[in-house]
Structures are given as structure tokens and as C-alpha cells.
Design an enzyme around this catalytic site. Structure first.
Site, short mmCIF file in Angstrom:
data_model
loop_
_atom_site.label_atom_id
_atom_site.label_comp_id
_atom_site.label_asym_id
_atom_site.label_seq_id
_atom_site.Cartn_x
_atom_site.Cartn_y
_atom_site.Cartn_z
N GLU A 105 1.21 -5.87 28.48
CA GLU A 105 1.82 -5.46 29.76
C GLU A 105 2.32 -4.01 29.74
OE1 GLU A 105 4.57 -8.62 30.74
OE2 GLU A 105 2.94 -10.05 31.02
N GLU A 134 -3.10 -14.04 29.74
CA GLU A 134 -1.83 -14.77 29.80
C GLU A 134 -1.56 -15.14 31.25
OE1 GLU A 134 1.61 -12.99 27.79
OE2 GLU A 134 2.86 -13.69 29.46
#
Length: 522
Positions: free
Chosen positions: A210, A327
């Protein structure tokens, strides 16, 4: 003799028809009394497939969060971290083994603060410690090599395919929301060399978590990320020299940002094998409207633009990289107890699997296998939550070729179809988002031949029709782990193929039609 065989075959189909009628109506008859029934048509376009998935498409994650990770006053991670997970638990082992294999992605927010405790590590090997002054709320933490050995022993026993997320912040300087400077690869390279020396099988090395786009906590520019992924590719090429099967190089493992991803794909060239992104499209775990969103077909459709956007970038560039969801927890900040670990979540989860596959997503990693309020397994007991059984049925029934599928009759049915897995025919997935209507669905094909072999159906419902239930019924029977920790068998109902597929209110159905012959599956 011939007439006797014909009479016996006829008797067999009569028995199958009666049993299927009794079985399906036992599930839907009494409990659906008083509910409206509507008719629908599933149209499957059989000329060619529209996408492909990996044979091991279903993937789950293990994270780094320590017990002190809390959200909204609730600490839901317990001993689910890679550093403290009970690797001797029989249910955990059997739950992973049942997939043969299950892809497991090791990573998460704290992966970019992990030090690898190799012999030449420059820092002491200490655990994560809560610290509000630190990015992500914790200090750096260390993975000791003896724990890495224990984890790999478990993965080998369980037959897991491991994806490891590397620390991509090493060596960078944090400046006003950005991480600047090149990646310091020395500790990661030492860890990769240790892993190869020990003959541990790693299916893929993922770079960072991220940090793309605007990032979570901090971000790295696409240009720098492409340069760093080339450095990682060179390390893997060198360390795995002479080894036939080399691991995949995966990045960036973050939220889709069209401009960032476009630049990264253009500049990374052949360095990256998989372009991975994350999905948390339902909102915060504390949100009180999660169930409304899960059961709203127009809301579920909203994330399709992410899948189609990434598909278009990859198709229109020179790369051969494939798309993965690296994810996906749906509701961020650890999910919501009795929603993301309950039956209702299977409507979101299976819809995600179906939709992502339509857009050529090759692997879909669920956050998490264990941990938080969105685990496939209970964080403390490892007993499967409802989504575990949904995932296992998908893994066993849905093959690699994705079929164009349309449903006519109600907007509350979500319909997906694939060529069947390890068998002939096709498998259809139907999700009924309506709480008061049964759907009687007939299947229609373009370009097909069909036979008269019994259809295999798997109906998933919540115990007592309670969407918050953590107990799943398969064809009306409770699914429970045995006293020895064994995962229960998932047996179908056999249904006369001339009968419609009956999808009860708020239920999920997999239907395997074994003798349909379409060009897309031949």
C-alpha cells in the site's frame, strides 16, 4: 436384456428425480413457505471463454499484526501474527491442506517495518512495540530465522504455496507523506539468500504494501517503484541462478490508482510478473451499513471499474504481467464481528471472486486466513467461518476458464459460470440477495449440447436464516469440524437436470452440470 437395462436406467432416473425433489424441497419447502417464487433464466455464452484464473485462484493472507493491534476499541488479532500463530493446531493444518494447494500471501501494513534476522542483519532482532509516534503505530519488528524455519515447516506440511511480501521502505527517508530515495535491498537480499539455501519454496516475492498512488501512511513514486522492482528482479535472477522454477515478482500490492499504475506498468517492463492491488470497497469495519451494501447489487457493481481499469492497462501495454488481488478484506480496519466473519459476508466474497475472474484476475487473496474480524478461520479456535466453506467450494468446483453469463428475471441474483474443475461440464454460481423470494432458474446455452446426467448442487444457507450466524448449512446440514480437527466432506445433492435450480432467499448455490458440451470448455 436390453429392455431390462433401459427399465433399470429409467428407474434410476426416477429415483434420482424423487430424491432430488425431496432434498431440494426439504431445504426450501417449509422454510420458504410464504415466500414469493420467481422464474429466471441463466444464459451462458458457450462459444469461447472471456477470462482465465489460476488453478489456485483462491488465496488467503497471514499478517504481522501483534495482539496490541486494536480498532475502534476492539483488539481482534490475538495470536494470529506470523510471529506467534500456533503452527501445531490440527484444524489450522487441515484447513490449509484441504485446498491442496492454498496460496498464502504473507504480508500487510507492518511488512514495510520488518527486519529479517539473518546473520548479517545490522539491527538487533526485537519484536514490534506499540508507538503512537511511529508510522503505522508500531516500531520496527524482526522476523527471527528460527521462526521463518518453523513457518516453512508448516507450509511444507500443509502444501501451501507461499507469497512473501518484502519490506519496500528500507533505506528511504520519510518526507511530508512521501518515502523518497532508492530502496536499500541488502537485508532483503540476505533473507532471500537464506531462504534459497534452506530450499524453502517461495512461489512469489511481493514488493511493498500500500505504497502506490497516495499510499497508506506514506507513498513511493511510480518511477522509483519501477526502478526498485528492476533491482529486485536482478537479485532474484542472481540468487535463483541455476534453479529451474523461479518465483514470481509481484508489485505494488496497494490501492488502484489509474495514473500511478499506468506509469508503473509502462516503466517496469519485464521486471514484474504480477500487478497486484487491494480491495476494501465496503468502508470502515465500524460502519453500520455494511450489510446494506453487501446485499445491494448496484453497490456490488461499483468496484467493477477497478477490475476493468487494471485489465485495460495491462492489455494495452507491452507487459505480460497478470492482475492479482493481493489483499481483500472488504471492510478495512480489521472488519466487523458478526458481519465479516459471518454468513452474510459470503455474498460479498463470492461476488468478488466471480466478478474479479470475469476481468481476468488470476489470483484473489482474502484478508485473512486467520486474524482480525474477517478471517476464514476463527482467530482463537481456528474453526472455519462461513467464508471458508465458500472458498473451498469455489476452489474445488470452479475451473480456470471463465464464461460470459447473464441472468434474466430479477436484479437480486448474481450469476457466474466457469468450465468445471477437474471434470467435464460447467459450474454455475448463483447468489440470491433477496430475503423473501425464491428463484427457480433454468439454464440456457448458446453453442451447446446437453445430456441427462444428474446435476450436482451445493446450497449454502445460514443457520436459522440468521445472516449474522457463524454456522453454515450445506444442503440443510450443519458443517462442523470433527473432534479430530478434520474438515467435513462437502457432498452435493443430485438433481434431475430437467428441474430448475431453486435458489432460496438469502442463499448461495453452486451447481455442477457435468454433461454439457460447449466449445469454450473443449
Amino acid at each position: 436384456m436390453g429392455s431390462l437395462i433401459i427399465r433399470l436406467v429409467g428407474l434410476f432416473y426416477l429415483v434420482v428425480s424423487l430424491l432430488s425433489f425431496i432434498g431440494v424441497n426439504a431445504m426450501h419447502g417449509r422454510e420458504s413457505s410464504g415466500y414469493e417464487a420467481v422464474k429466471g433464466i441463466i444464459l451462458i455464452h458457450g462459444k469461447s471463454h472471456i477470462g482465465r484464473i489460476d488453478d489456485d485462484f483462491v488465496c488467503a493472507t497471514l499478517d504481522w499484526w501483534p495482539p496490541q493491534k486494536c480498532d475502534y476499541g476492539t483488539c481482534s488479532w490475538g495470536h494470529a501474527s506470523l510471529l506467534n500463530l500456533d503452527l501445531n493446531n490440527k484444524i489450522l493444518l487441515n484447513a490449509v491442506k484441504a485446498f491442496s494447494p492454498l496460496k498464502i500471501r504473507l504480508g500487510g501494513t507492518l511488512q514495510d517495518k520488518v527486519i529479517y534476522g539473518t546473520e548479517d542483519s545490522p539491527k538487533p532482532c526485537t519484536p514490534f512495540v506499540n508507538s503512537s509516534s511511529e508510522i503505522f503505530g508500531f516500531t520496527e519488528g524482526c522476523l527471527p530465522m528460527h521462526r521463518w524455519d518453523e513457518l516453512n515447516s508448516f507450509f511444507q506440511k500443509a502444501g501451501a504455496k507461499v507469497i512473501f511480501g518484502l519490506n519496500a521502505l528500507a533505506g528511504r527517508t520519510l518526507q511530508s507523506g512521501s518515502a523518497v530515495g532508492p530502496w536499500n535491498s541488502s537485508n532483503a537480499e540476505s533473507f532471500i539468500r537464506y531462504t534459497v539455501r534452506k530450499n524453502y519454496s517461495i512461489a512469489g516475492w511481493e514488493f511493498g504494501n500500500e505504497l502506490c498512488g497516495s499510499g497508506v501512511g506514506t507513498s513511493v513514486s511510480a518511477d522509483q517503484y519501477a526502478s526498485d522492482i528492476a533491482a529486485l528482479r536482478n537479485i532474484i535472477h542472481d540468487v535463483y541462478r541455476g534453479i529451474r522454477h523461479k518465483p514470481l515478482v509481484i508489485a505494488p500490492g496497494g490501492f488502484y490508482d489509474a495514473n500511478w499504475f499506468q506509469e508503473f506498468v509502462n516503466k517496469s517492463g519485464k521486471s514484474v510478473d504480477v500487478v497486484s492491488h487491494h480491495i476494501y470497497n465496503l468502508g470502515a469495519g465500524v460502519d453500520e451499513h455494511l450489510i446494506e451494501r453487501i446485499l445491494d447489487p448496484s453497490y456490488l457493481d461499483g468496484v467493477a471499474s477497478t477490475f476493468s481499469g487494471l485489465k485495460n492497462i495491462l492489455q494495452n501495454s507491452a507487459t505480460k504481467a497478470k492482475a492479482w488481488v493481493g489483499e481483500a478484506g472488504g471492510a478495512y480496519n480489521s472488519g466487523h464481528h458478526l458481519v465479516s466473519d459471518a454468513f452474510v459476508y459470503s455474498f460479498w466474497y463470492l461476488d468478488q471472486l466471480g466478478m474479479s475472474a470475469v476481468y481476468d484476475t488470476r489470483t484473489y487473496c482474502r484478508q485473512s486466513l486467520v486474524g482480525g474480524n474477517y478471517g476464514l478461520l476463527n482467530t482463537s479456535t481456528f474453526v472455519p467461518n462461513p467464508d471458508y466453506y465458500s472458498a473451498l467450494l469455489w476452489h474445488r468446483l470452479m475451473g480456470v476458464r471463465v464464461l460470459a453469463t447473464s441472468f434474466y428475471g430479477t436484479k437480486k441474483i448474481r450469476a457466474y459460470a466457469h468450465c468445471a474443475k477437474q471434470s467435464k461440464g460447467i459450474t454455475i454460481l448463483l447468489l440470491n440477495l433477496d430475503n423473501s423470494t425464491s428463484v427457480h432458474a433454468k439454464v440456457d446455452f448458446t453453442y451447446s449440447k446437453t445430456g441427462a446426467t444428474a446435476r450436482e448442487e451445493y446450497h449454502l444457507t445460514a443457520q436459522d436464516r440468521d445472516l449474522h450466524s457463524q454456522t453454515t448449512l450445506l444442503n440443510g446440514k450443519v458443517l462442523t469440524v470433527s473432534a479430530a480437527g478434520d474438515i467435513p466432506p462437502l457432498n452435493p445433492l443430485y438433481v434431475n437436470p430437467s428441474m430448475p435450480i431453486i435458489v432460496g432467499p438469502l442463499s448461495l448455490v453452486f451447481a455442477h452440470i457435468p454433461d454439457v458440451d460447449i466449445p469454450a470448455c473443449s
